[in-house]
Design a protein around this motif. Structure first.
Motif, PDB file in Angstrom:
ATOM      1  N   ILE A  88       0.810  -1.226   0.000  1.00 22.94           N
ATOM      2  CA  ILE A  88       0.000   0.000   0.000  1.00 22.94           C
ATOM      3  C   ILE A  88       0.843   1.277   0.000  1.00 22.94           C
ATOM      4  CG2 ILE A  88      -1.952  -1.130   1.108  1.00 22.94           C
ATOM      5  CD1 ILE A  88      -1.110   0.324   3.711  1.00 22.94           C
ATOM      6  N   ALA A  89       2.150   1.125  -0.076  1.00 22.80           N
ATOM      7  CA  ALA A  89       3.039   2.292  -0.011  1.00 22.80           C
ATOM      8  C   ALA A  89       2.945   3.155  -1.264  1.00 22.80           C
ATOM      9  CB  ALA A  89       4.476   1.846   0.187  1.00 22.80           C
ATOM     10  N   ARG A  90       3.158   4.447  -1.052  1.00 22.24           N
ATOM     11  CA  ARG A  90       3.226   5.394  -2.164  1.00 22.24           C
ATOM     12  C   ARG A  90       4.666   5.482  -2.630  1.00 22.24           C
ATOM     13  NH1 ARG A  90       1.199  11.380  -1.250  1.00 22.24           N
ATOM     14  NH2 ARG A  90       3.238  11.599  -0.298  1.00 22.24           N
ATOM     15  N   THR A  91       4.857   5.403  -3.922  1.00 24.10           N
ATOM     16  CA  THR A  91       6.204   5.463  -4.496  1.00 24.10           C
ATOM     17  C   THR A  91       6.648   6.914  -4.645  1.00 24.10           C
ATOM     18  OG1 THR A  91       5.449   5.549  -6.783  1.00 24.10           O
ATOM     19  CG2 THR A  91       5.726   3.353  -5.805  1.00 24.10           C
ATOM     20  N   ARG A  92       7.891   7.105  -5.057  1.00 27.35           N
ATOM     21  CA  ARG A  92       8.415   8.458  -5.296  1.00 27.35           C
ATOM     22  C   ARG A  92       7.671   9.156  -6.427  1.00 27.35           C
ATOM     23  NH1 ARG A  92      14.668   6.738  -4.766  1.00 27.35           N
ATOM     24  NH2 ARG A  92      14.697   6.654  -2.497  1.00 27.35           N
ATOM     25  N   ARG A 149       0.799   4.056  -6.368  1.00 29.29           N
ATOM     26  CA  ARG A 149       0.834   2.923  -5.451  1.00 29.29           C
ATOM     27  C   ARG A 149       1.872   1.907  -5.929  1.00 29.29           C
ATOM     28  NH1 ARG A 149      -4.169  -1.033  -3.700  1.00 29.29           N
ATOM     29  NH2 ARG A 149      -2.943  -2.326  -2.286  1.00 29.29           N
ATOM     30  N   CYS A 150       2.605   1.357  -4.994  1.00 27.42           N
ATOM     31  CA  CYS A 150       3.597   0.326  -5.295  1.00 27.42           C
ATOM     32  C   CYS A 150       2.911  -0.855  -5.981  1.00 27.42           C
ATOM     33  CB  CYS A 150       4.253  -0.135  -3.990  1.00 27.42           C
ATOM     34  SG  CYS A 150       5.423  -1.493  -4.192  1.00 27.42           S
ATOM     35  N   LEU A 151       3.564  -1.426  -6.958  1.00 26.69           N
ATOM     36  CA  LEU A 151       3.009  -2.554  -7.706  1.00 26.69           C
ATOM     37  C   LEU A 151       3.401  -3.910  -7.112  1.00 26.69           C
ATOM     38  CD1 LEU A 151       3.595  -1.289 -11.348  1.00 26.69           C
ATOM     39  CD2 LEU A 151       1.464  -1.263 -10.028  1.00 26.69           C
ATOM     40  N   ASN A 152       4.307  -3.919  -6.141  1.00 29.06           N
ATOM     41  CA  ASN A 152       4.778  -5.176  -5.562  1.00 29.06           C
ATOM     42  C   ASN A 152       3.719  -5.822  -4.681  1.00 29.06           C
ATOM     43  OD1 ASN A 152       7.290  -4.818  -6.746  1.00 29.06           O
ATOM     44  ND2 ASN A 152       8.063  -3.701  -4.971  1.00 29.06           N
ATOM     45  N   ARG A 153       3.817  -7.124  -4.586  1.00 32.08           N
ATOM     46  CA  ARG A 153       2.924  -7.887  -3.708  1.00 32.08           C
ATOM     47  C   ARG A 153       3.589  -8.044  -2.341  1.00 32.08           C
ATOM     48  NH1 ARG A 153      -1.019  -8.946  -7.000  1.00 32.08           N
ATOM     49  NH2 ARG A 153      -0.714  -9.723  -9.086  1.00 32.08           N
ATOM     50  N   VAL A 154       2.763  -8.243  -1.314  1.00 35.29           N
ATOM     51  CA  VAL A 154       3.277  -8.479   0.033  1.00 35.29           C
ATOM     52  C   VAL A 154       3.950  -9.850   0.094  1.00 35.29           C
ATOM     53  CG1 VAL A 154       2.648  -8.689   2.470  1.00 35.29           C
ATOM     54  CG2 VAL A 154       1.557  -6.943   1.046  1.00 35.29           C
ATOM     55  N   ARG A 162       1.040  -7.266   8.281  1.00 36.25           N
ATOM     56  CA  ARG A 162      -0.064  -6.479   8.855  1.00 36.25           C
ATOM     57  C   ARG A 162      -0.043  -5.051   8.312  1.00 36.25           C
ATOM     58  NH1 ARG A 162      -3.715  -4.048   9.545  1.00 36.25           N
ATOM     59  NH2 ARG A 162      -5.008  -3.723  11.356  1.00 36.25           N
ATOM     60  N   ALA A 163       1.138  -4.501   8.101  1.00 38.20           N
ATOM     61  CA  ALA A 163       1.264  -3.148   7.540  1.00 38.20           C
ATOM     62  C   ALA A 163       1.004  -3.143   6.039  1.00 38.20           C
ATOM     63  CB  ALA A 163       2.651  -2.582   7.832  1.00 38.20           C
ATOM     64  N   GLN A 164       0.925  -4.314   5.463  1.00 39.69           N
ATOM     65  CA  GLN A 164       0.669  -4.523   4.033  1.00 39.69           C
ATOM     66  C   GLN A 164       1.737  -3.837   3.188  1.00 39.69           C
ATOM     67  OE1 GLN A 164      -3.552  -4.389   3.191  1.00 39.69           O
ATOM     68  NE2 GLN A 164      -3.158  -4.231   1.001  1.00 39.69           N
ATOM     69  N   ARG A 165       2.995  -4.204   3.485  1.00 42.24           N
ATOM     70  CA  ARG A 165       4.145  -3.638   2.789  1.00 42.24           C
ATOM     71  C   ARG A 165       4.960  -4.724   2.110  1.00 42.24           C
ATOM     72  NH1 ARG A 165       5.598   1.891   3.519  1.00 42.24           N
ATOM     73  NH2 ARG A 165       3.836   2.817   4.570  1.00 42.24           N
ATOM     74  N   CYS A 166       5.473  -4.416   0.934  1.00 41.08           N
ATOM     75  CA  CYS A 166       6.424  -5.313   0.268  1.00 41.08           C
ATOM     76  C   CYS A 166       7.727  -5.244   1.063  1.00 41.08           C
ATOM     77  CB  CYS A 166       6.619  -4.896  -1.189  1.00 41.08           C
ATOM     78  SG  CYS A 166       7.458  -3.310  -1.398  1.00 41.08           S
ATOM     79  N   PRO A 167       8.655  -6.186   0.845  1.00 45.91           N
ATOM     80  CA  PRO A 167       9.923  -6.141   1.594  1.00 45.91           C
ATOM     81  C   PRO A 167      10.690  -4.832   1.421  1.00 45.91           C
ATOM     82  CG  PRO A 167       9.654  -8.284   0.591  1.00 45.91           C
ATOM     83  CD  PRO A 167       8.534  -7.414   0.056  1.00 45.91           C
ATOM     84  N   THR A 168      10.648  -4.229   0.257  1.00 53.85           N
ATOM     85  CA  THR A 168      11.358  -2.965   0.030  1.00 53.85           C
ATOM     86  C   THR A 168      10.746  -1.841   0.852  1.00 53.85           C
ATOM     87  OG1 THR A 168      11.960  -3.638  -2.201  1.00 53.85           O
ATOM     88  CG2 THR A 168      12.021  -1.275  -1.725  1.00 53.85           C
ATOM     89  N   HIS A 169       9.440  -1.676   0.793  1.00 55.85           N
ATOM     90  CA  HIS A 169       8.793  -0.578   1.508  1.00 55.85           C
ATOM     91  C   HIS A 169       8.684  -0.830   3.015  1.00 55.85           C
ATOM     92  CE1 HIS A 169       7.486   0.847  -2.544  1.00 55.85           C
ATOM     93  NE2 HIS A 169       7.951   1.941  -1.983  1.00 55.85           N
ATOM     94  N   ALA A 170       8.871  -2.059   3.438  1.00 52.01           N
ATOM     95  CA  ALA A 170       8.909  -2.334   4.879  1.00 52.01           C
ATOM     96  C   ALA A 170      10.145  -1.684   5.498  1.00 52.01           C
ATOM     97  CB  ALA A 170       8.916  -3.835   5.129  1.00 52.01           C
ATOM     98  N   LEU A 171      11.180  -1.515   4.694  1.00 51.25           N
ATOM     99  CA  LEU A 171      12.429  -0.912   5.166  1.00 51.25           C
ATOM    100  C   LEU A 171      12.423   0.610   5.073  1.00 51.25           C
ATOM    101  CD1 LEU A 171      14.908  -3.401   3.460  1.00 51.25           C
ATOM    102  CD2 LEU A 171      14.109  -3.422   5.840  1.00 51.25           C
ATOM    103  N   ILE A 172      11.517   1.164   4.284  1.00 50.64           N
ATOM    104  CA  ILE A 172      11.456   2.618   4.087  1.00 50.64           C
ATOM    105  C   ILE A 172      10.345   3.163   4.977  1.00 50.64           C
ATOM    106  CG2 ILE A 172      11.153   4.472   2.405  1.00 50.64           C
ATOM    107  CD1 ILE A 172      11.961   2.431   0.233  1.00 50.64           C
ATOM    108  N   GLU A 177       9.677   6.095   6.019  1.00 51.43           N
ATOM    109  CA  GLU A 177       9.065   7.384   5.681  1.00 51.43           C
ATOM    110  C   GLU A 177       8.109   7.295   4.491  1.00 51.43           C
ATOM    111  OE1 GLU A 177      12.984   7.160   3.544  1.00 51.43           O
ATOM    112  OE2 GLU A 177      12.384   6.871   5.606  1.00 51.43           O
ATOM    113  N   ALA A 178       7.989   6.126   3.866  1.00 49.91           N
ATOM    114  CA  ALA A 178       7.066   5.967   2.734  1.00 49.91           C
ATOM    115  C   ALA A 178       5.627   6.026   3.247  1.00 49.91           C
ATOM    116  CB  ALA A 178       7.316   4.639   2.014  1.00 49.91           C
ATOM    117  N   ALA A 179       4.859   6.940   2.697  1.00 50.96           N
ATOM    118  CA  ALA A 179       3.461   7.102   3.104  1.00 50.96           C
ATOM    119  C   ALA A 179       2.599   6.000   2.493  1.00 50.96           C
ATOM    120  CB  ALA A 179       2.952   8.472   2.643  1.00 50.96           C
ATOM    121  N   ASP A 180       1.429   5.800   3.075  1.00 47.79           N
ATOM    122  CA  ASP A 180       0.467   4.854   2.523  1.00 47.79           C
ATOM    123  C   ASP A 180      -0.329   5.540   1.419  1.00 47.79           C
ATOM    124  OD1 ASP A 180       1.308   3.076   4.434  1.00 47.79           O
ATOM    125  OD2 ASP A 180      -0.455   3.301   5.709  1.00 47.79           O
TER     126      ASP A 180
END
Length: 126
Positions: free
Chosen positions: A20-24, A28-33, A78-88, A90-93
């Motif tokens: 559910i993260a917003r990209t730069r 919306r991010c296209l990756n799956r959880v 639970r945060a519904q984040r891909c592995p990349t956005h789980a580390l970022i 400051e990435a907004a939903d």
């Protein structure tokens, strides 16, 4: 889906849940959880309402269980984040998380009493 001590209902099948993260680019991010290089959950049959007398015809329910995963990995789901956005951090939903707490009386149409095809039955944890 069993996750962090609760049972959740997702708006789509677990393999299709998107980050559910917003990209730069403000999309919306296209990756799956569900990520190929991360541990996966397991399907199992479990009691519908632990410790309660069943009020529905089904006594067991098929769930995708993530509770055996590391706590941080469960939080990522639970945060519904891909592995990349789980580390970022400051990435907004871009959109709200797509979870609801599962209520067997309200969500009875989603109760599956059999495991998906090709899934071996997992033993119930004590």
């Amino acid at each position: 889906m069993d996750l962090l001590g609760s049972r959740y209902l997702s708006a789509q099948p677990f393999a299709e849940i998107r980050c559910i993260a917003r990209t730069r680019r403000h999309t919306r991010c296209l990756n799956r959880v569900l990520a190929l290089r991360k541990p996966h959950g397991t399907w199992r049959l479990t009691t519908l309402l632990p410790g309660r007398t069943p009020v529905l015809p089904a006594a067991e329910i098929a769930v995708y269980d993530l509770e055996h995963l590391a706590h941080a990995e469960q939080h990522r789901w639970r945060a519904q984040r891909c592995p990349t956005h789980a580390l970022i951090t400051e990435a907004a939903d871009m959109v709200p998380e797509g979870w609801q707490i599962f209520d067997p009386l309200l969500h009875h149409q989603h109760i599956a009493t059999r495991l998906p095809a090709g899934q071996a039955r997992q033993r119930e944890r004590a």
